[in-house]
Design a protein around this motif. Structure first.
Motif, PDB file in Angstrom:
ATOM      1  N   ALA A  70       0.857  -1.187   0.000  1.00  0.00           N
ATOM      2  CA  ALA A  70       0.000   0.000   0.000  1.00  0.00           C
ATOM      3  C   ALA A  70       0.888   1.229   0.000  1.00  0.00           C
ATOM      4  O   ALA A  70       1.748   1.383   0.865  1.00  0.00           O
ATOM      5  N   LEU A  71       0.687   2.067  -1.000  1.00  0.00           N
ATOM      6  CA  LEU A  71       1.431   3.318  -1.099  1.00  0.00           C
ATOM      7  C   LEU A  71       0.481   4.449  -0.708  1.00  0.00           C
ATOM      8  O   LEU A  71      -0.511   4.687  -1.396  1.00  0.00           O
ATOM      9  N   LEU A  72       0.759   5.084   0.433  1.00  0.00           N
ATOM     10  CA  LEU A  72      -0.129   6.126   0.958  1.00  0.00           C
ATOM     11  C   LEU A  72       0.568   7.474   0.847  1.00  0.00           C
ATOM     12  O   LEU A  72       1.648   7.657   1.394  1.00  0.00           O
ATOM     13  N   VAL A  73      -0.060   8.389   0.131  1.00  0.00           N
ATOM     14  CA  VAL A  73       0.544   9.697  -0.098  1.00  0.00           C
ATOM     15  C   VAL A  73      -0.504  10.774   0.157  1.00  0.00           C
ATOM     16  O   VAL A  73      -1.537  10.808  -0.505  1.00  0.00           O
ATOM     17  N   SER A  74      -0.236  11.638   1.147  1.00  0.00           N
ATOM     18  CA  SER A  74      -1.206  12.683   1.453  1.00  0.00           C
ATOM     19  C   SER A  74      -0.488  13.872   2.066  1.00  0.00           C
ATOM     20  O   SER A  74       0.745  13.898   2.146  1.00  0.00           O
ATOM     21  N   GLY A  75      -1.284  14.847   2.514  1.00  0.00           N
ATOM     22  CA  GLY A  75      -0.713  16.017   3.173  1.00  0.00           C
ATOM     23  C   GLY A  75      -0.130  15.674   4.532  1.00  0.00           C
ATOM     24  O   GLY A  75       0.683  16.412   5.081  1.00  0.00           O
ATOM     25  N   GLY A  76      -0.531  14.543   5.091  1.00  0.00           N
ATOM     26  CA  GLY A  76      -0.067  14.180   6.426  1.00  0.00           C
ATOM     27  C   GLY A  76       0.876  12.998   6.446  1.00  0.00           C
ATOM     28  O   GLY A  76       1.544  12.761   7.443  1.00  0.00           O
ATOM     29  N   HIS A  77       0.893  12.206   5.363  1.00  0.00           N
ATOM     30  CA  HIS A  77       1.751  11.018   5.402  1.00  0.00           C
ATOM     31  C   HIS A  77       2.230  10.593   4.024  1.00  0.00           C
ATOM     32  O   HIS A  77       1.642  10.921   3.007  1.00  0.00           O
ATOM     33  N   THR A  78       3.334   9.867   4.013  1.00  0.00           N
ATOM     34  CA  THR A  78       3.898   9.252   2.804  1.00  0.00           C
ATOM     35  C   THR A  78       4.529   7.951   3.273  1.00  0.00           C
ATOM     36  O   THR A  78       5.536   7.971   3.980  1.00  0.00           O
ATOM     37  N   GLU A  79       3.882   6.829   2.963  1.00  0.00           N
ATOM     38  CA  GLU A  79       4.348   5.532   3.456  1.00  0.00           C
ATOM     39  C   GLU A  79       4.176   4.456   2.411  1.00  0.00           C
ATOM     40  O   GLU A  79       3.277   4.529   1.588  1.00  0.00           O
ATOM     41  N   ILE A  80       5.028   3.443   2.517  1.00  0.00           N
ATOM     42  CA  ILE A  80       4.791   2.200   1.783  1.00  0.00           C
ATOM     43  C   ILE A  80       4.660   1.085   2.824  1.00  0.00           C
ATOM     44  O   ILE A  80       5.513   0.919   3.683  1.00  0.00           O
ATOM     45  N   LEU A  81       3.534   0.388   2.784  1.00  0.00           N
ATOM     46  CA  LEU A  81       3.243  -0.660   3.769  1.00  0.00           C
ATOM     47  C   LEU A  81       3.168  -2.018   3.075  1.00  0.00           C
ATOM     48  O   LEU A  81       2.903  -2.101   1.884  1.00  0.00           O
ATOM     49  N   ARG A  82       3.376  -3.065   3.871  1.00  0.00           N
ATOM     50  CA  ARG A  82       3.059  -4.417   3.408  1.00  0.00           C
ATOM     51  C   ARG A  82       1.954  -4.952   4.306  1.00  0.00           C
ATOM     52  O   ARG A  82       2.073  -4.921   5.540  1.00  0.00           O
ATOM     53  N   ILE A  83       0.878  -5.396   3.674  1.00  0.00           N
ATOM     54  CA  ILE A  83      -0.258  -5.914   4.438  1.00  0.00           C
ATOM     55  C   ILE A  83      -0.290  -7.430   4.286  1.00  0.00           C
ATOM     56  O   ILE A  83      -0.598  -7.959   3.218  1.00  0.00           O
ATOM     57  N   ASN A  84       0.065  -8.104   5.371  1.00  0.00           N
ATOM     58  CA  ASN A  84      -0.021  -9.568   5.370  1.00  0.00           C
ATOM     59  C   ASN A  84      -1.420  -9.988   5.786  1.00  0.00           C
ATOM     60  O   ASN A  84      -2.014 -10.883   5.224  1.00  0.00           O
ATOM     61  N   SER A  85      -1.958  -9.292   6.802  1.00  0.00           N
ATOM     62  CA  SER A  85      -3.359  -9.452   7.183  1.00  0.00           C
ATOM     63  C   SER A  85      -3.836  -8.081   7.601  1.00  0.00           C
ATOM     64  O   SER A  85      -3.214  -7.455   8.472  1.00  0.00           O
ATOM     65  N   ILE A  86      -4.920  -7.606   7.008  1.00  0.00           N
ATOM     66  CA  ILE A  86      -5.336  -6.231   7.290  1.00  0.00           C
ATOM     67  C   ILE A  86      -5.832  -6.071   8.730  1.00  0.00           C
ATOM     68  O   ILE A  86      -5.858  -4.972   9.274  1.00  0.00           O
ATOM     69  N   THR A  87      -6.183  -7.161   9.374  1.00  0.00           N
ATOM     70  CA  THR A  87      -6.676  -7.040  10.742  1.00  0.00           C
ATOM     71  C   THR A  87      -5.600  -7.302  11.793  1.00  0.00           C
ATOM     72  O   THR A  87      -5.805  -7.006  12.961  1.00  0.00           O
ATOM     73  N   SER A  88      -4.468  -7.864  11.374  1.00  0.00           N
ATOM     74  CA  SER A  88      -3.526  -8.249  12.428  1.00  0.00           C
ATOM     75  C   SER A  88      -2.048  -8.141  12.072  1.00  0.00           C
ATOM     76  O   SER A  88      -1.209  -8.238  12.956  1.00  0.00           O
ATOM     77  N   ASP A  89      -1.703  -7.958  10.786  1.00  0.00           N
ATOM     78  CA  ASP A  89      -0.281  -8.027  10.454  1.00  0.00           C
ATOM     79  C   ASP A  89       0.067  -7.029   9.349  1.00  0.00           C
ATOM     80  O   ASP A  89      -0.052  -7.342   8.167  1.00  0.00           O
ATOM     81  N   VAL A  90       0.458  -5.838   9.753  1.00  0.00           N
ATOM     82  CA  VAL A  90       0.835  -4.791   8.815  1.00  0.00           C
ATOM     83  C   VAL A  90       2.241  -4.326   9.164  1.00  0.00           C
ATOM     84  O   VAL A  90       2.593  -4.190  10.326  1.00  0.00           O
ATOM     85  N   GLU A  91       3.031  -4.096   8.108  1.00  0.00           N
ATOM     86  CA  GLU A  91       4.450  -3.809   8.292  1.00  0.00           C
ATOM     87  C   GLU A  91       4.763  -2.502   7.553  1.00  0.00           C
ATOM     88  O   GLU A  91       4.289  -2.291   6.446  1.00  0.00           O
TER      89      GLU A  91
END
Ligand SMILES: [Zn+2]
Lengths: 223, 363
Positions: B142-163
């Motif tokens: 997940a590439l998140l780009v906004s006025g407040g954040h810029t991140e690249i995440l890996r989602i193994n499980s959206i409810t329990s395991d995000v890196e």
């Protein structure tokens, strides 16, 4: 009449007051610290309601202290009160938070005909208001609330934690030198005023200060 | 609690949007947003205290509207979800207090959830055109780009395991857009203003620096440097200011369109190249784009091209779900309910720097 009162202008506090209860108090709670409102307020209210066996349907009105007080803390009480009032479909009234200390003074042996209530506004300033007191009456707000440095206050006996902080320049009453607005007294004040047909405030916060935002000036040109 | 098709109300107040959304399972029922953006225009950026004041006044009307839009009553709701971080502390506080009061008044369970993971949660909402259910692929980026954040995440499980694979170490990309727009006199918000002007400019006219791309920061795939997947935009902003000053010092007209285009190219180039690198090196084959800057045409274009050549599928949710909103909070809340995760209770504190590893707060 059963009222849920909430104040977070300094510490977080809430109370259930009713004109049918002894001393008109059913239950109350207050925290000592001024920075954890978001954590403690909702659990405190929930525990108070369940211990008193009171549900939203039993409550006739809500009252919230509208400040003045540090903004973030103040908003936590108003956001809570507005939401509870919306869900329960009950009227919400506002009271100047300093009224709570004023009533406490009026009910004490320290009462004088004219006095100040002073709380901490941080940044080396205080929130304050001037009250007058006639026998058997509720304290009457005469001037304020204002925000200023303690040295600019009128020369009158001063009550509340803000006075205690600046005891070198104000005439702080020692028994009230740490006193903060408490929803318990706010609720009692509201009960008495509503009973006498007085209209209270709405829940608009009394910020007294603008946000610190500065409109940026034009960029300086090179040369 | 209904855990198969839960009706969840989501509350968002981490920046300048007061959002209340309602979903049933993965179906979006309402997404009501009240923005204080207009009040920040004259300051050229979000002023936290102004945003907080606006949240307080907008919350109840936004809630009322969302319930009406969804055609549901509070009594029907199975659970409430609220953004508890990351975000502006004072702004978060309003939404959190309101959500807790809602939980007290209704007796409904409350989930305190992570704003960044919620941006990914919208990817799970049914396609609005077809009504089709959309499963998130396993090992999603997940590439998140906004006025407040810029991140690249890996989602193994959206409810329990995000890196967290990488993030900006200073300004968010949207913040850099706002600051540069101010330097160029293009107004606020900077993203759309620069995107528009840049179309008439030459992105190659000036070469602006790509932050954290030197070998000492990048390292190699086997021996990654300290900022292999991280970004930095503060040096870029300074470079733009210097460039403008040089034109002024020479008494030349400032080529606003070229500078805007070259700035935008620098931002978009470094965001997309590092994101694709992170995905390639983690075997990620699908990446979701989220955050308000997803609306930027050049970011979507270049990221799309680079993903395609790397064999990565790029997923872009509808733009009104990319910007901050309550539906994304409700969407993630519903996933938590369906996964059997226990609610957070009402004793938690908002956390302005909540890490992405914390998808929802434990009771
Ligand atoms: Zn966001």
């Amino acid at each position: 009449m059963l009222i849920l009162a909430i104040d977070t202008s300094a510490v977080a506090s809430a109370a259930l007051v009713s004109d049918d209860a002894p001393e008109s108090v059913i239950a109350s709670f207050a925290t000592a610290d001024t920075r954890s409102h978001a954590e403690v307020l909702a659990p405190g209210i929930e525990a108070m309601l369940s211990e008193a066996g009171v549900s939203g349907a039993d409550i006739d009105a809500l009252v919230v202290g509208v400040g003045p007080g540090p903004f973030t803390g103040l908003r936590s009480g108003i956001a809570t009160a507005r939401t509870l009032a919306f869900v329960w479909g009950k009227p919400l009234h506002g009271l100047v938070s300093l009224d709570a200390v004023a009533l406490q003074v009026a009910e004490s042996t320290a009462a004088v005909p004219e006095f100040l209530v002073v709380t901490d506004a941080r940044r080396k300033e205080v929130y304050w208001a001037r009250y007058s007191l006639a026998d058997g009456q509720l304290p009457l707000l005469q001037d304020g609330p204002h925000v200023s440095v303690a040295a600019e206050l009128p020369d009158l006996p001063a009550f509340g934690a803000g006075a205690g902080l600046y005891g070198d320049v104000v005439e702080a009453h020692p028994e009230f030198a740490a006193e903060q607005p408490d929803a318990l007294y706010l609720g009692q004040s509201a009960l008495a005023r509503l009973a006498s047909g007085e209209a209270l405030l709405d829940s608009t916060p009394l910020y007294l200060r603008e946000s610190d935002a500065q409109v940026p000036g034009p960029r300086k040109r090179a040369l | 609690m209904n855990r198969t098709q839960p009706l969840v109300l989501g509350i968002e107040s981490s920046c300048d949007e007061t959002g209340v959304g309602v979903v049933r399972g993965t179906t979006l029922l309402a997404n009501t947003v009240s923005s204080s953006m207009d009040e920040h225009v004259r300051f050229g950026g979000v002023i936290p205290e102004i945003a907080s004041r606006a949240h307080l006044d907008a919350f109840v009307p936004t809630l009322e509207q969302a319930l009406a839009d969804a055609g549901v009553r509070l009594a029907d709701v199975d659970a409430i979800a609220v953004t508890s971080g990351p975000g502006l502390a004072g702004a978060l506080m309003v939404g959190v207090c309101a959500a807790k009061a809602l939980a007290v008044a209704t007796g409904k369970p409350l989930y305190a959830i992570n704003h960044l993971v919620a941006h990914v949660g919208v990817g799970l909402l049914d396609d609005r055109a077809t009504g089709k259910n959309q499963d998130l692929p396993a090992n999603l980026g997940a590439l998140l780009v906004s006025g407040g954040h810029t991140e690249i995440l890996r989602i193994n499980s959206i409810t329990s395991d995000v890196e967290l694979l990488g993030a900006t170490i200073d300004d968010a990309a949207g913040e850099a857009y706002d600051k540069v727009a101010r330097i160029l006199g293009l107004g606020y918000p900077g993203g759309p203003a620069i995107d528009k002007v840049a179309r008439n400019g030459n992105p190659k006219a000036i070469r602006f620096p790509r932050g954290l791309t030197q070998p000492k920061y990048m390292g190699t795939a086997d021996e990654p440097g300290p900022h292999r997947y991280d970004w930095s935009f503060s040096g870029l902003k300074t470079a733009v200011a210097r460039c403008v000053e040089q034109f002024e010092a020479r008494g030349e007209e400032i080529p606003v369109a070229d500078i805007a285009a070259a700035f935008q190219e620098a931002v978009v180039d470094v965001i997309s190249s590092k994101a694709v690198l992170a995905c390639r090196e983690h075997g990620i084959k699908d990446v979701l784009l989220g955050g308000g800057v997803a609306a930027n045409s050049r970011l979507r274009e270049l990221t799309g091209q680079r993903c395609a050549s790397a064999g990565i599928r790029l997923h872009v949710p509808p733009l009104d779900l990319c910007t901050d909103n309550g539906a994304m909070v409700a969407a993630l809340g519903a996933q938590l309910v369906m996964a059997g995760v226990e609610p957070s209770g009402i004793g938690f504190a908002p956390d302005s720097s909540l890490p992405v590893t914390s998808v929802s707060l434990p009771a």
